[in-house]
Motif scaffolding. Structure first.
Motif, PDB file in Angstrom:
ATOM      1  N   GLU A  15      47.341 100.542  11.432  1.00 55.17           N
ATOM      2  CA  GLU A  15      48.649 100.993  10.951  1.00 55.17           C
ATOM      3  C   GLU A  15      49.653 101.053  12.100  1.00 55.17           C
ATOM      4  O   GLU A  15      49.283 101.207  13.268  1.00 55.17           O
ATOM      5  CB  GLU A  15      48.527 102.355  10.261  1.00 55.17           C
ATOM      6  CG  GLU A  15      48.126 103.476  11.191  1.00 55.17           C
ATOM      7  CD  GLU A  15      47.956 104.804  10.487  1.00 55.17           C
ATOM      8  OE1 GLU A  15      47.944 104.870   9.250  1.00 55.17           O
ATOM      9  OE2 GLU A  15      47.828 105.808  11.203  1.00 55.17           O
ATOM     10  N   LEU A  55      40.963 103.404  -3.531  1.00 57.95           N
ATOM     11  CA  LEU A  55      40.996 102.201  -2.692  1.00 57.95           C
ATOM     12  C   LEU A  55      40.654 100.955  -3.496  1.00 57.95           C
ATOM     13  O   LEU A  55      41.207  99.883  -3.247  1.00 57.95           O
ATOM     14  CB  LEU A  55      40.080 102.353  -1.482  1.00 57.95           C
ATOM     15  CG  LEU A  55      40.487 103.437  -0.488  1.00 57.95           C
ATOM     16  CD1 LEU A  55      39.605 103.385   0.752  1.00 57.95           C
ATOM     17  CD2 LEU A  55      41.951 103.352  -0.112  1.00 57.95           C
ATOM     18  N   THR A  87      48.606  92.378   4.669  1.00 57.99           N
ATOM     19  CA  THR A  87      47.377  93.094   4.330  1.00 57.99           C
ATOM     20  C   THR A  87      46.536  92.295   3.336  1.00 57.99           C
ATOM     21  O   THR A  87      47.064  91.704   2.410  1.00 57.99           O
ATOM     22  CB  THR A  87      47.677  94.481   3.733  1.00 57.99           C
ATOM     23  OG1 THR A  87      48.387  95.248   4.690  1.00 57.99           O
ATOM     24  CG2 THR A  87      46.443  95.205   3.322  1.00 57.99           C
ATOM     25  N   TRP A  95      39.616 100.249   6.031  1.00 57.69           N
ATOM     26  CA  TRP A  95      40.123 101.551   5.599  1.00 57.69           C
ATOM     27  C   TRP A  95      39.017 102.330   4.882  1.00 57.69           C
ATOM     28  O   TRP A  95      38.743 103.492   5.193  1.00 57.69           O
ATOM     29  CB  TRP A  95      41.319 101.306   4.690  1.00 57.69           C
ATOM     30  CG  TRP A  95      42.073 102.511   4.197  1.00 57.69           C
ATOM     31  CD1 TRP A  95      41.909 103.818   4.565  1.00 57.69           C
ATOM     32  CD2 TRP A  95      43.115 102.492   3.232  1.00 57.69           C
ATOM     33  NE1 TRP A  95      42.802 104.614   3.880  1.00 57.69           N
ATOM     34  CE2 TRP A  95      43.553 103.823   3.064  1.00 57.69           C
ATOM     35  CE3 TRP A  95      43.745 101.495   2.499  1.00 57.69           C
ATOM     36  CZ2 TRP A  95      44.570 104.165   2.179  1.00 57.69           C
ATOM     37  CZ3 TRP A  95      44.757 101.843   1.632  1.00 57.69           C
ATOM     38  CH2 TRP A  95      45.161 103.165   1.472  1.00 57.69           C
ATOM     39  N   TYR A  98      36.141 103.230   7.284  1.00 58.94           N
ATOM     40  CA  TYR A  98      36.570 104.175   8.315  1.00 58.94           C
ATOM     41  C   TYR A  98      36.711 105.587   7.741  1.00 58.94           C
ATOM     42  O   TYR A  98      36.322 106.562   8.371  1.00 58.94           O
ATOM     43  CB  TYR A  98      37.892 103.714   8.938  1.00 58.94           C
ATOM     44  CG  TYR A  98      38.199 104.356  10.260  1.00 58.94           C
ATOM     45  CD1 TYR A  98      37.571 103.925  11.428  1.00 58.94           C
ATOM     46  CD2 TYR A  98      39.123 105.385  10.366  1.00 58.94           C
ATOM     47  CE1 TYR A  98      37.846 104.505  12.654  1.00 58.94           C
ATOM     48  CE2 TYR A  98      39.406 105.976  11.589  1.00 58.94           C
ATOM     49  CZ  TYR A  98      38.769 105.533  12.733  1.00 58.94           C
ATOM     50  OH  TYR A  98      39.044 106.119  13.951  1.00 58.94           O
TER      51      TYR A  98
END
Length: 182
Positions: A15, A55, A87, A95, A98
């Motif tokens: 990011e 997500l 993206t 993401w 993590y």
């Protein structure tokens, strides 16, 4: 122009590394469209407290948006030869792993199915910019995430390049990288 003649260039990275800015600059330079990051729209609509299941919904929205922009490109700019994508599913994979230490099979299947022509990995050498949707201002996570992205790109087949420097230098490097595949 047929969709399969359109080169798909994906801009990825941690990011606050200038992905959206680079997408906009490249789209303008190459007279084409760009696919925004769907996660931003999703989180602005549904709030910043997201779940693992969110997500997958974000991934589905990103893929749908990408398909819509490819179709729009064919009708709005028929002579365009590339599409910039802010993206892709690798970003959703990173993401998810993590934050939740697991990744949805839907995202993994989309990674296997979708094909791109070039990845531009935005380096962490620009200052982090505060934004209410961003989560990792500290250098440690930025370095860790950059390492994860490099590892992913090293172990896949699509050409890729790290884009570093100030915003002007990044745009120039990215233009050269895109021109090399057109």
């Amino acid at each position: 122009m047929e969709q399969n003649n359109i080169k798909k260039i994906v801009i990825i990275g941690p990011e606050s590394t200038g992905k959206t800015t680079l997408c906009k600059n490249l789209a303008q330079h190459f007279n084409t469209l760009w696919v925004p990051e769907f996660a931003r729209e999703y989180l602005e609509t549904h709030g910043t407290k997201y779940t693992y299941e969110d997500l997958e919904a974000i991934a589905a929205g990103q893929l749908k948006l990408e398909d819509e922009m490819i179709n729009r490109l064919s009708s709005q700019i028929p002579d365009a030869n590339c599409l910039m994508i802010d993206t892709d599913m690798y970003v959703l994979k990173v993401w998810s792993e993590y934050v939740f230490e697991k990744c949805s099979p839907f995202i993994l299947e989309a990674i296997a199915e979708r094909k791109y022509d070039l990845y531009l990995l935005c380096d962490i050498d620009v200052p982090w910019v505060k934004d209410y949707l961003r989560e990792y201002p500290d250098e440690g996570p930025r370095i860790e995430l950059m390492t994860i992205y490099k590892d992913i790109l090293i172990h896949q087949q699509t050409p890729w390049q790290i884009i570093s420097g100030n915003y002007t230098e990044r745009t120039k490097k990215a233009i050269r990288a895109v021109e090399a595949i057109l």
